[in-house]
Scaffold this active site. Structure first.
Site, PDB file in Angstrom:
ATOM      1  N   ASN A   1       0.829  -1.211   0.000  1.00 54.43           N
ATOM      2  CA  ASN A   1       0.000   0.000   0.000  1.00 54.43           C
ATOM      3  C   ASN A   1       0.861   1.259   0.000  1.00 54.43           C
ATOM      4  OD1 ASN A   1       0.650  -0.830   2.676  1.00 54.43           O
ATOM      5  ND2 ASN A   1      -0.996   0.398   3.537  1.00 54.43           N
TER       6      ASN A   1
ATOM      7  N   GLU B   1       0.551   5.311   0.556  1.00 54.00           N
ATOM      8  CA  GLU B   1      -0.326   6.379   1.045  1.00 54.00           C
ATOM      9  C   GLU B   1       0.173   7.749   0.605  1.00 54.00           C
ATOM     10  OE1 GLU B   1      -0.828   5.636   5.267  1.00 54.00           O
ATOM     11  OE2 GLU B   1      -2.041   3.849   4.838  1.00 54.00           O
TER      12      GLU B   1
ATOM     13  N   CYS C   1      -4.192   0.792  -2.414  1.00 50.54           N
ATOM     14  CA  CYS C   1      -4.036  -0.446  -1.647  1.00 50.54           C
ATOM     15  C   CYS C   1      -2.954  -1.342  -2.272  1.00 50.54           C
ATOM     16  CB  CYS C   1      -5.337  -1.223  -1.631  1.00 50.54           C
ATOM     17  SG  CYS C   1      -6.658  -0.450  -0.691  1.00 50.54           S
TER      18      CYS C   1
ATOM     19  N   GLU D   1      -3.126  -4.554  -2.944  1.00 46.23           N
ATOM     20  CA  GLU D   1      -3.640  -5.482  -3.954  1.00 46.23           C
ATOM     21  C   GLU D   1      -3.689  -4.822  -5.325  1.00 46.23           C
ATOM     22  OE1 GLU D   1      -4.897  -4.719  -0.998  1.00 46.23           O
ATOM     23  OE2 GLU D   1      -6.200  -6.281  -0.200  1.00 46.23           O
TER      24      GLU D   1
ATOM     25  N   CYS E   1     -10.706  -3.241  -4.093  1.00 44.65           N
ATOM     26  CA  CYS E   1      -9.727  -4.249  -4.539  1.00 44.65           C
ATOM     27  C   CYS E   1     -10.445  -5.505  -5.023  1.00 44.65           C
ATOM     28  CB  CYS E   1      -8.750  -4.577  -3.411  1.00 44.65           C
ATOM     29  SG  CYS E   1      -7.579  -3.233  -3.123  1.00 44.65           S
TER      30      CYS E   1
HETATM   31  N1  THU Z   1      -5.364  -1.265   2.501  1.00 45.29           N
HETATM   32  C1  THU Z   1      -4.846  -2.135   1.591  1.00 45.29           C
HETATM   33  O1  THU Z   1      -3.694  -2.002   1.152  1.00 45.29           O
HETATM   34  N2  THU Z   1      -5.631  -3.140   1.157  1.00 45.29           N
HETATM   35  C2  THU Z   1      -6.918  -3.335   1.542  1.00 45.29           C
HETATM   36  O2  THU Z   1      -7.580  -4.218   1.018  1.00 45.29           O
HETATM   37  C3  THU Z   1      -7.494  -2.522   2.604  1.00 45.29           C
HETATM   38  C4  THU Z   1      -6.689  -1.361   3.045  1.00 45.29           C
HETATM   39  C5  THU Z   1      -4.522  -0.160   2.953  1.00 45.29           C
HETATM   40  C6  THU Z   1      -5.015   1.204   2.492  1.00 45.29           C
HETATM   41  C7  THU Z   1      -4.400   2.097   3.538  1.00 45.29           C
HETATM   42  O3  THU Z   1      -3.065   2.395   3.131  1.00 45.29           O
HETATM   43  C8  THU Z   1      -4.326   1.228   4.775  1.00 45.29           C
HETATM   44  O4  THU Z   1      -4.487  -0.106   4.351  1.00 45.29           O
HETATM   45  C9  THU Z   1      -5.379   1.557   5.806  1.00 45.29           C
HETATM   46  O5  THU Z   1      -6.648   1.545   5.251  1.00 45.29           O
END
Ligand code: THU
Length: 159
Positions: free
Chosen positions: A61, A63, A72, A74, A111
């Site tokens: 992920n 940000e 995310c 995925e 995702c």
């Molecule tokens: N996140 C993912 O990478 N995959 C998911 O399926 C759910 C959430 C990440 C997004 C964000 O950077 C952090 O988790 C908190 O939501």
């Protein structure tokens, strides 16, 4: 009124019960955690995509100070896969989280929607492996229908 009931079928494996191929995929998803850029949520997520030929693509992920600009793990892995290997079919994706959240890390709806699109496109199911951060057990969904039974599909765009 009638109730419409959808049966969901998921398989749960102890780490030792997984095939070598999937054990390796989980390992790669775990390695991907080090590429997470998550200073806002402090919630690192790693993913690894396995193509039919055995290529593995990692994602984590990413940000951003402008929160919605992040992505995310995925989708980072899936979009990279489709960009670099547009004709390769995806066999599986593994998802891990760093924090011991005490549950399987179910992917977010966006995702799942993207996984569903790739599954439709390739006309072959994608195995989704979710790794429990506390126990290392793996929840396996054979295809997306168990995780997103009412996905929006290309075919829904016309009557
Ligand atoms: N996140 C993912 O990478 N995959 C998911 O399926 C759910 C959430 C990440 C997004 C964000 O950077 C952090 O988790 C908190 O939501």
């Amino acid at each position: 009124m009638k109730k419409l009931i959808n049966q969901v079928e998921l398989e749960q494996y102890a780490a030792g019960e997984l095939s070598d191929e999937y054990l390796n995929l989980v390992e790669k998803a775990t390695e991907a955690l080090s590429g997470s850029y998550s200073p806002y949520s402090n919630f690192a997520v790693g993913a690894a995509v396995l193509t039919e030929e055995g290529t593995i693509i990692k994602g984590a992920n990413q940000e951003n100070a402008a929160y919605p600009s992040g992505l995310c793990a995925e989708r980072t892995a899936l979009f990279y896969t489709s960009t670099q290997y547009p004709t390769k079919k995806i066999k599986a994706i593994a998802v891990v989280v760093q924090k011991p959240i005490g549950r399987f890390p179910f992917p977010c709806g966006s995702c799942l929607q993207v996984m569903s699109e790739f599954q439709e496109k390739q006309n072959e199911k994608i195995d989704v492996l979710l790794v429990h951060p506390n126990t290392s057990e793996v929840l396996l969904s054979k295809g997306l229908d168990n995780l997103l039974p009412h996905a929006f599909k290309k075919s829904h765009l016309s009557p």
